[in-house]
Scaffold this active site. Sequence first.
Site, mmCIF file in Angstrom:
data_model
loop_
_atom_site.group_PDB
_atom_site.id
_atom_site.type_symbol
_atom_site.label_atom_id
_atom_site.label_comp_id
_atom_site.label_asym_id
_atom_site.label_seq_id
_atom_site.Cartn_x
_atom_site.Cartn_y
_atom_site.Cartn_z
ATOM 1 C CB ALA A 61 -0.869 -0.011 1.253
ATOM 2 N N GLY A 100 0.794 -5.111 0.983
ATOM 3 C CA GLY A 100 -0.217 -5.212 -0.074
ATOM 4 C C GLY A 100 0.328 -5.872 -1.331
ATOM 5 C CD GLU A 103 -2.686 -7.624 2.464
ATOM 6 O OE1 GLU A 103 -2.327 -6.456 2.252
ATOM 7 O OE2 GLU A 103 -3.561 -7.924 3.290
ATOM 8 C CD GLU A 123 0.887 -5.494 5.794
ATOM 9 O OE1 GLU A 123 1.627 -6.388 6.254
ATOM 10 O OE2 GLU A 123 0.425 -5.516 4.643
#
Length: 702
Positions: A61, A100, A103, A123
């Site tokens: 992210a 991310g 992910e 994270e």
Amino acid sequence: MSKVLSQITDNILFLALNNGKVNALSHELRQALYTQIENAQTESIDAIVITGNDRIFSAGADITEFGKPPQSPSLVELTKTIENSNKPVIAAINGAALGGGLELALACHLRYAKPSAKLGLPEVNLGLIPGAGGTQRTPRLIGFEPAIKFITSGKAITGIEALGLGLINGLVDENLKQQIIELCKSVLSKEIAPISSMPCPNETDNEALFDHYRAKVARTARGQHAPLKIIDAIEKSTLSTFEEGMAFERSAFLELLKSEQSTAMRHVFFGQKAANKIDNIATNVKTRDISTVAVIGAGTMGGGIAMNFANAGIPVVILDLSEDSLAKGLSTIKKNYQISASKKRITEKQMKERLTLVSGTTHYEDLADADLVIEAVFEDLNIKQTVFKKLDTICKSEAILATNTSYQDVNQIAAATSRPSDVVGLHFFSPANVMQLLEVVRGSETADDVLLTSMQLANTINKIPVLAGVCYGFIGNRILSAYLRQSQLCLLEGATPAQIDKAMENWGAAMGPMAMGDLAGLDIGYKARQGLSDDNKEDPKTYSIADAMYHANRLGQKTGAGYYEYNSSTREKKASEEARKIIESQSREHGINRIEFSEKDIRERLLFALINEAAQVLNDGIAQRASDIDVVYIYGYGFPKFRGGPLHYADSLGLDYVHDRIKTFYKASGSRYWKPSALLETLAKDGLSFSEWDASRSAIKS
Ligand code: COA
């Protein structure tokens, strides 16, 4: 240019993420990828491959978007589109796939990675949990216990390790594209179920296992909320549908995103990146080549420093004038590497390679070709100047001459040479092979290329560099003395060692100041105080308890007793009656009526003194930015990362409050040490924070 580069080969659509250095999943990138996948649902496309740039798949992210209004498609929407694609989507993980980024890969139907690729869900290091299915897909794929360990650690693993864990379907080498085409062709006729449709492995004693891991992270990540939330979310994956698990993960992610802890940890992330930068340095400055290093002094510090270079594959020679000390130092290094190999932290092969990179000498002449020489001898200005005089006559002209001094004046050391512009301070923290911080001390004449080389070299040897100016104790130790001074005064005025340590440890410090003193040895501080110049001498009352401990031969853990008493085999500490008597007798001697302290009183005394001195360090130009001071404290002094460092912590309390309390302490004590720093005073008056001060200064510079 588009944030996703597309190319079709043999009916396979290759989508290369193309967003700056790290392929952060910004809104623009998400939108481009979403559109490409939607448009690829046509007959002419057989499969879709997502890959990264030369070095990085994706860093996850875009952290700079956190806290801003969400923009569709979100990462969760993107992962759904990938899973629902009629064409198989394959992740070709060429480099780092973090957060991310991983992910995204987990939403793909298949994942292949280079053996050296780095896969991780970091994270937790930002006070967060994965927010796009990481806590729901990972346990379905690899089992919930490995998932707990993987996600709560935040550590990245290699492609090889990921294959072992079952996180990827296979490895691909340098010829990634050709191999992926073959792999795609081999799976075209197969139905591949997405991870979200897999059941989560269940066991009968799940609850007890989850509690076991909760207790474990409560110990290893004391005070942090994110690791516990990760376990909650993984537990949810074993009890609920995928959709329910995703909803739980989302709400936990959003709750943490707003938290003080995550704000502080994100501040540290960007602070660490900023600390690497030297303000006002010309863009054309070139670094010097550092291929061989010499360290002077085979003691604990010298040995630890040398190991950093051997670990990075750089040959290092250690000089000690005593054959015995040299042999002892080299044997300690060998022992340290053997311990690491026996604990499987490094392989036997790595141990041997590193040991061959370390050599010893007793002759200064052997340092003639070294690109960098680091002096790590006794903390005495005359001795250091003698070493530098000698180096000046021996070292080649382009060599960098560094001192590992913790307190001495780098300018005076540099003045002992005919080339002060080649002299710099490289202040490692003990144990030097473990602690991440490196203070790079800029003397008044240090050349820019010497500084730039030092900062970049720090990254090569896996250290976090922070630039400091010359003053007594530089950034870290100068500020630490304000904290330690207050811990002594609180003892004298009524607090016990255990109360002081508990106040700091309950707040998140790795170790309280009293236990820290006992661990370091109370003789170290005593000798340092004896060696202070008249300008730096303290009021004798301040350290009267520490001095009395020294005179009673209570030197801390090494003598089995200091502020506490220690069990000789377990090193477990307990309160000491003898120490209590020494403390109380010093209070009597100085006419002090001992009073009760609350944890808050103790914390404010210790931390606000530290903050005031930190503000003064900033005011004096010793640190480039407030966030640099935060980085120093987190990586060099065990300050809890989730508090963001002393100045971020001050910002979180509000500078007007901190300033008010400091003024109160100043009035009550009359001590010059409590005089509010001019910078703190101005910021408090103007309603500003340290981070706003940093931002305004960086805006002026750019
Ligand atoms: N979002 C936004 N910016 C990011 C970012 C992210 N996820 N990851 C890195 N950056 C920025 C850095 O702040 C830095 O900016 P700067 O050049 O303005 O200082 C730049 O990208 C380069 O990062 P840097 O860390 O210096 O590069 P590197 O090559 O040494 O390391 C990574 C690359 C990907 C290993 C490292 O940047 C990293 O670990 N990033 C964070 C990953 C993460 O935590 N993801 C989870 C997000 S929830």
